[in-house]
Design an enzyme around this catalytic site. Structure first.
Site, short mmCIF file in Angstrom:
data_model
loop_
_atom_site.label_atom_id
_atom_site.label_comp_id
_atom_site.label_asym_id
_atom_site.label_seq_id
_atom_site.Cartn_x
_atom_site.Cartn_y
_atom_site.Cartn_z
N CYS A 192 0.81 -1.22 0.00
CA CYS A 192 0.00 0.00 0.00
C CYS A 192 0.84 1.27 0.00
CB CYS A 192 -0.96 -0.02 1.18
SG CYS A 192 -2.04 -1.46 1.11
N HIS A 209 -1.90 8.73 5.81
CA HIS A 209 -2.24 7.43 5.25
C HIS A 209 -3.64 7.04 5.71
CE1 HIS A 209 -1.26 3.68 3.27
NE2 HIS A 209 -1.53 2.98 4.35
N HIS A 250 -9.35 2.51 0.32
CA HIS A 250 -7.90 2.29 0.31
C HIS A 250 -7.53 1.79 -1.07
CE1 HIS A 250 -3.91 1.61 1.23
NE2 HIS A 250 -4.00 1.09 2.44
#
Lengths: 259, 376
Positions: free
Chosen positions: B135, B267, B304
């Site tokens: 990620c 994030h 996400h």
């Protein structure tokens, strides 16, 4: 600053060797074949004793660059089958790390306590030398003092079905630093010479079998060994395919005296 | 040395970059019913899909990437036929959705990575490397792209990222959640976990001061540095120490101080693993240096987006700099205890603070990338 680095350690792991003999018995449960192969190659390149588990303080100036394309395709397929058959209860949470493609790079960092930049290169047949190019840049850009470049591919059922029957399981590791007697130069794009990749020296430096994304790393490791052994002064290594293109890199003895 | 962003293109579940920013400012964007795999078996019922046909079609990530690379090159007026252009593609899930067809004959192995998709946009592009750093892949791609232009290995680099959902990753989210999450609530005390998003992004960067014969417009932002670290701490849990090292590396490489930062694009995944840890690292590095940045994040609105997340945040950051407005954290109602002393932006847009912008990107396996930007 030169676009070359020194090869200060190499390993080409024999996949017939049991990972437990190399790494010891603890901590290997749930690790996939490609991850185990990579750990074994790094262990040997770092010249650790069989079964020795690193317990040194975190090394924030050592980077990891791992090269693999098919390392987790078996897990991805198994998880997919399981969830379609019985839902998520059939999926082991222990498989979670393996579902992420970067598990090889991050597991090497965790196992050997390497806290520098950590890259997973998945760019096909050129991955090994793509990884080398990135490793040299990490050194030149001052992001690390040492890079653990490791390539690993499995030859499980899913990987072989995707790639073809020529795929061989294997792993190799090259340790790169700024200073040393054997240099590897930044890879360039270019097709192999007619008749396939051939060394400019006298010793053939092709890994046994087709290691796909690990091929370039294994070829650099073998070439560096040949130069260290005095069999040759320079070797050109190549990896790639018609679809992915080709990259070549020169491994040679340092011509000037080491500083 | 620094790099300049010349042009870019972004695609999220909310549309292109402009549409995404408009929806973020309105604060009303949310997930839709999951349309990939079987929601009942996955125990994931919602997601943030790119609305472009059947989400179960393979090779969607490649299609979005081709489109974004082409648009980014057009926007930056960089011509790969006339100058040395390389491409670094970040992706968390590559084209593993194609592997999940469980029919290897349907998947040419070279389509699992992205050279093919990039060269469909621009055949003259040289080196194309796929970096699969979970990620934070987009943040890592940005770091490598800046290194390449600064070291003179390329005249320009297309830094790109793309990700489509996979059943295996959805299954992992469903497996570890207590119950299916209705939406991502970054930094919320009542967060219930993460949802996946999809999308792609591409930006063209060059070294500042380099010869740019093809440049048409003004640079969008100056990239000072991206700091990188690996926690080497735990297989799935992040570490504030490891994240802090990436932040400090970024400030060290940029030659700047943490207190100079006015805005953080966090994030912020809405998970118990990320959010308290990210808050701790922001306190340890930025607040401890006397900083008090405004903090926002995008995952409540776009999900996400895995390896694209850093570049999704980058696009929003560029628009914050250009428009002078910062969108609030969609989905955040009550800040988590660990974030009470931080300036998490709730409810309404705020004016863009002066100073640096920090972009956070963290990934599975403790791979961290933290980027610092400023106005060009």
């Amino acid at each position: 600053m030169t676009a070359a680095a020194a090869v200060v350690g190499t390993a080409v792991h024999d996949p017939g060797l049991d990972a437990r003999q190399v790494l010891g018995r603890k901590g290997l449960l749930y690790k996939e074949p490609a991850t185990r192969l990579a750990l074994c190659a790094v262990h040997q390149a770092l010249a650790l004793e069989p079964g020795e588990r690193p317990d040194w303080p975190l090394r924030p100036r050592t980077a990891v660059v791992a090269c693999s394309n098919l390392g987790n395709v078996q897990t991805v397929s198994e998880v997919t089958r399981a969830v379609r058959a019985g839902g998520v209860r059939e999926v082991s949470p222990m498989a979670a790390p393996n579902a992420s493609s970067n598990v090889i790079a991050s597991t090497v960092a965790l196992w050997f306590r390497l806290g520098g930049p950590n890259l997973m290169i998945c760019s096909g047949a050129t991955a090994g030398l793509d990884g080398l190019a990135m490793a040299l840049r990490l050194l030149r850009a001052g992001r690390a003092d040492q890079v653990v470049l490791v390539g690993a591919e499995p030859a499980d059922e899913v990987a072989t079905a995707l790639y073809g029957p020529s795929l061989r399981a294997g792993a190799a590791c090259v340790l790169l630093e700024a200073e040393g007697d054997v240099l590897v130069e930044a890879p360039t794009a270019g097709e192999p010479s007619p008749g396939g990749p051939s060394p400019s020296g006298s010793v053939a430096q092709e890994p046994a079998g087709d290691l796909y994304g690990a091929h370039g790393v294994a070829a650099v490791a073998l070439a560096a060994r040949a130069v260290v052994a005095g069999h040759t002064e320079t070797v050109t290594v190549t990896c790639g395919s018609a679809e992915d293109g080709w990259r070549s890199a020169l491994v040679r003895r340092r011509r000037e005296a080491p500083r | 040395m620094t790099a300049l962003i010349l042009g870019g293109a972004t695609l999220t579940s909310l549309g292109d970059g402009a549409a995404t920013f408009t929806a973020l400012l309105a604060g009303d964007a949310g997930p839709v019913p999951l349309a990939h795999g079987d929601p009942g078996r996955l125990r994931v019922t919602r997601g943030h899909h790119v609305p472009d046909g059947d989400p179960n079609t393979p090779f969607r990530a490649s299609g979005w990437l081709t489109r974004c690379v082409r648009e980014a090159l057009d926007a930056s007026a960089v011509d790969p036929a006339r100058t040395r252009v390389a491409c670094v593609v970040g992706s968390g899930l590559r084209e593993l959705a194609a592997v999940e067809l469980l029919d290897p004959r349907a998947v040419p192995v070279q389509r699992l990575h992205f050279a093919h998709a990039v060269r469909r946009a621009a055949p003259e592009i040289g080196e194309v490397v796929t970096v699969s750093n979970a990620c934070s892949a987009g943040g890592h791609a940005l770091a490598l792209a800046q290194d390449m232009v600064e070291l003179g290995d390329a005249d320009a680099v297309v830094v790109a990222a793309t990700d489509a959902m996979t059943e295996s990753m959805l299954a992992m989210i469903g497996r570890v959640a207590d119950e299916p999450t209705d939406r991502v609530r970054p930094f919320d005390a009542g967060r219930t976990g993460v949802l996946l998003g999809e999308g792609a992004a591409a930006f063209v960067i060059v070294a500042e001061g380099s010869h740019r014969p093809d440049q048409r417009g003004a640079a969008l932002a100056r990239v000072l540095a991206t700091g990188l670290s690996c926690d080497a701490h735990h297989e799935t849990a992040p570490s504030a120490e490891g994240i802090g090292r990436a932040m400090r590396d970024a400030y060290h490489r940029a030659g700047r101080r943490p207190r100079e930062t006015g805005l953080v694009l966090a994030h912020g995944t809405g998970t118990a693993l990320n959010d308290p840890t990210e808050c701790a690292a922001l306190r340890d590095v930025l607040v401890a240096d006397g900083g008090d940045p405004l903090i926002t994040g995008v995952k409540g609105a776009v999900g996400h987006t895995s390896g694209v997340a850093a570049l999704t945040s980058l696009d929003v950051a560029l628009r914050c700099l250009r428009t002078g407005r910062v969108p609030p954290i969609t989905g955040l109602r009550t800040p988590l205890p660990e974030g009470k002393d931080l300036r998490l932006l709730i409810g309404e847009p705020a004016p863009t603070p002066g100073g640096l912008v920090q972009l956070d990107a963290f990934g599975f396996g403790g791979v961290n990338a933290v980027t610092l930007l400023e106005r060009p």
